[in-house]
Design a protein around this motif. Sequence first.
Motif, PDB file in Angstrom:
ATOM      1  N   THR A  99       0.863  -1.175   0.000  1.00  0.00           N
ATOM      2  CA  THR A  99       0.000   0.000   0.000  1.00  0.00           C
ATOM      3  C   THR A  99       0.902   1.229   0.000  1.00  0.00           C
ATOM      4  N   ALA A 100       0.305   2.376  -0.251  1.00  0.00           N
ATOM      5  CA  ALA A 100       1.092   3.620  -0.203  1.00  0.00           C
ATOM      6  C   ALA A 100       1.663   3.831   1.190  1.00  0.00           C
ATOM      7  N   ALA A 101       0.920   3.466   2.231  1.00  0.00           N
ATOM      8  CA  ALA A 101       1.421   3.602   3.599  1.00  0.00           C
ATOM      9  C   ALA A 101       2.644   2.720   3.823  1.00  0.00           C
ATOM     10  N   ASP A 102       2.618   1.504   3.271  1.00  0.00           N
ATOM     11  CA  ASP A 102       3.785   0.627   3.363  1.00  0.00           C
ATOM     12  C   ASP A 102       4.986   1.244   2.663  1.00  0.00           C
ATOM     13  N   TRP A 103       4.742   1.812   1.498  1.00  0.00           N
ATOM     14  CA  TRP A 103       5.808   2.446   0.714  1.00  0.00           C
ATOM     15  C   TRP A 103       6.492   3.541   1.539  1.00  0.00           C
ATOM     16  N   VAL A 104       5.683   4.360   2.197  1.00  0.00           N
ATOM     17  CA  VAL A 104       6.241   5.416   3.036  1.00  0.00           C
ATOM     18  C   VAL A 104       6.990   4.827   4.225  1.00  0.00           C
ATOM     19  N   GLY A 105       6.336   3.928   4.952  1.00  0.00           N
ATOM     20  CA  GLY A 105       6.916   3.446   6.194  1.00  0.00           C
ATOM     21  C   GLY A 105       8.154   2.601   6.029  1.00  0.00           C
ATOM     22  N   ARG A 106       8.191   1.798   4.973  1.00  0.00           N
ATOM     23  CA  ARG A 106       9.294   0.846   4.818  1.00  0.00           C
ATOM     24  C   ARG A 106      10.414   1.331   3.903  1.00  0.00           C
ATOM     25  N   TYR A 107      10.175   2.406   3.172  1.00  0.00           N
ATOM     26  CA  TYR A 107      11.236   2.895   2.278  1.00  0.00           C
ATOM     27  C   TYR A 107      11.397   4.412   2.288  1.00  0.00           C
ATOM     28  N   LEU A 108      10.336   5.146   2.010  1.00  0.00           N
ATOM     29  CA  LEU A 108      10.488   6.590   1.836  1.00  0.00           C
ATOM     30  C   LEU A 108      10.857   7.296   3.139  1.00  0.00           C
ATOM     31  N   ALA A 109      10.223   6.942   4.244  1.00  0.00           N
ATOM     32  CA  ALA A 109      10.576   7.570   5.520  1.00  0.00           C
ATOM     33  C   ALA A 109      11.996   7.229   5.950  1.00  0.00           C
ATOM     34  N   PRO A 110      12.440   5.965   5.868  1.00  0.00           N
ATOM     35  CA  PRO A 110      13.844   5.678   6.182  1.00  0.00           C
ATOM     36  C   PRO A 110      14.829   6.432   5.284  1.00  0.00           C
ATOM     37  N   LEU A 111      14.478   6.596   4.011  1.00  0.00           N
ATOM     38  CA  LEU A 111      15.363   7.332   3.107  1.00  0.00           C
ATOM     39  C   LEU A 111      15.453   8.793   3.525  1.00  0.00           C
ATOM     40  N   ALA A 112      14.330   9.387   3.872  1.00  0.00           N
ATOM     41  CA  ALA A 112      14.345  10.775   4.351  1.00  0.00           C
ATOM     42  C   ALA A 112      15.162  10.894   5.627  1.00  0.00           C
ATOM     43  N   ASP A 113      15.048   9.918   6.531  1.00  0.00           N
ATOM     44  CA  ASP A 113      15.838   9.945   7.766  1.00  0.00           C
ATOM     45  C   ASP A 113      17.329   9.876   7.458  1.00  0.00           C
ATOM     46  N   ALA A 114      17.690   9.076   6.462  1.00  0.00           N
ATOM     47  CA  ALA A 114      19.106   8.956   6.100  1.00  0.00           C
ATOM     48  C   ALA A 114      19.660  10.265   5.540  1.00  0.00           C
ATOM     49  N   LEU A 115      18.805  11.053   4.935  1.00  0.00           N
ATOM     50  CA  LEU A 115      19.221  12.353   4.404  1.00  0.00           C
ATOM     51  C   LEU A 115      19.341  13.398   5.505  1.00  0.00           C
ATOM     52  N   GLY A 116      18.704  13.140   6.634  1.00  0.00           N
ATOM     53  CA  GLY A 116      18.855  13.979   7.819  1.00  0.00           C
ATOM     54  C   GLY A 116      18.435  15.418   7.623  1.00  0.00           C
ATOM     55  N   GLU A 117      19.300  16.337   8.036  1.00  0.00           N
ATOM     56  CA  GLU A 117      18.971  17.765   8.017  1.00  0.00           C
ATOM     57  C   GLU A 117      18.959  18.355   6.616  1.00  0.00           C
ATOM     58  N   ARG A 118      19.259  17.546   5.633  1.00  0.00           N
ATOM     59  CA  ARG A 118      19.152  18.027   4.251  1.00  0.00           C
ATOM     60  C   ARG A 118      17.692  18.127   3.804  1.00  0.00           C
ATOM     61  N   VAL A 119      16.782  17.589   4.596  1.00  0.00           N
ATOM     62  CA  VAL A 119      15.350  17.675   4.296  1.00  0.00           C
ATOM     63  C   VAL A 119      14.706  18.632   5.284  1.00  0.00           C
ATOM     64  N   TRP A 120      14.072  19.674   4.773  1.00  0.00           N
ATOM     65  CA  TRP A 120      13.336  20.642   5.595  1.00  0.00           C
ATOM     66  C   TRP A 120      11.847  20.374   5.428  1.00  0.00           C
ATOM     67  N   TYR A 121      11.149  20.206   6.557  1.00  0.00           N
ATOM     68  CA  TYR A 121       9.708  20.001   6.529  1.00  0.00           C
ATOM     69  C   TYR A 121       8.983  21.309   6.827  1.00  0.00           C
ATOM     70  N   ASP A 122       7.687  21.322   6.503  1.00  0.00           N
ATOM     71  CA  ASP A 122       6.878  22.535   6.653  1.00  0.00           C
ATOM     72  C   ASP A 122       7.549  23.713   5.950  1.00  0.00           C
ATOM     73  N   ALA A 123       8.163  23.430   4.817  1.00  0.00           N
ATOM     74  CA  ALA A 123       8.878  24.443   4.030  1.00  0.00           C
ATOM     75  C   ALA A 123       8.178  24.571   2.680  1.00  0.00           C
TER      76      ALA A 123
END
Length: 441
Positions: free
Chosen positions: A80-104
């Motif tokens: 599901t899209a939720a699985d896609w986020v939880g198992r891949y996209l969110a970990p990838l964003a975490d690996a990028l760390g402060e290079r990702v700005w939210y609410d921007a």
Amino acid sequence: MFDLPVVVIGAGPQGLAAAAHLLERGLEPLVLEAGSGPASAVAQWGHVRLFSEWPELVDKAGARLLEPTGWKAPTAGYPTAADWVGRYLAPLADALGERVWYDARVTGVSRKGRDRLVDARRGEQPFVVHVTDRAGTELRVEARAVIDASGTWRTPSPAGADGLPALGEHANADLVAYGIPDSAAPHRHAGKHTVVVGAGDSSLNAVIELDRIAREHPGTRITWVLRRGTVAGTFGGGAADQLPQRGALGIRAREAVDAGRVGVVTGFRTESIERVGDQAVVVAEDGRKLDPADVVVVLTGFRPDLSFLSELRLDLDLTLQAPRAIAAEIDPNIHSCGSVQATGAKDLAHPQEPNLYLVGMKSYGRAPTFLALTGYEQVRSVVAMLAGDAEAAERVDLVLPDTGVCGGSGLYDDTDGASAVGCCTPAAPQLLTIARAPIQL
């Protein structure tokens, strides 16, 4: 200027993949995400299952960035899209760390000291990106390049058949929805009448979800409104579709229609949405009126938000609002199954704005045939070009099998279906046939 970051707009699948490729190439990314978390748009349709298998949803550079963290790539199944986020996209964003700005939220992109009118040394100037954070604070970021992967989710097309909001659509916004209903949260539809406006894969998903609700909650009614004059082609290729998950959608939707659980109205071009008490009456241009509905679900496609790019000189096709070089290959008036060229940096470039690229769903403008794998190939090529590796940028690193399914007319043929526009004829070398991973929105 070379010490400036490459600004990536959007922390969705293509935006995060672009950032991973940039890091591999020694370029510094800065990802600006309007939502409060990674892939916030994808998360909003988390209950929808993708047509793509896991290996087709993970970008190679993203996987390489994650592997040192102990992350393991899912190897099979349709998430599901939720699985896609939880198992891949969110970990990838975490690996990028402060290079990702939210609410921007990006409110504008231009050239430093140059508005749209100025020619002099335009391409030599860095980009300036105006950003507003959650508190309303305005920021100004300079960039050596901009990759716009902001998608189209937040700009759904309206119900009006003329491409404009139907009369009353905004005034009665509390009775109108633009996402696929979730049968796990049936309260808004159970025992009520829902009208679905639209004819794509999202509509098939909506009809199926609503049918599940109807079978569990007596008194639930579903009316499906099509602009085209016939249901021919609406259900896709069924069992003949080499994308099993997509073919199954059409089969299940047809079963619900044939069983009488879903009423279909054809040749209905919406003009207005009138309020009658706490219900909405959908009215066609020819004066026909549907029975009052508790909810009108509008799934007529999406369109790119070009407002914050208004000071840039974009080279877009006038019809699709997609980069001119790819427009003819993705035009839904021509292609019902979609044979398109792999789109790389050269195809996505804007000649008067060097180092600006629209990628991902946004690069397809109003065309609905975008693929996850196509987007990953786009960002690989674009980043290679920004890194000065023209050979890699021009190389095609994408192979997709044929769906085996073609309609007899373009996707947006809304007549009686009599016109015959083929879409799977043999084509020039490097022409790839769309398959495997159409994202459901």
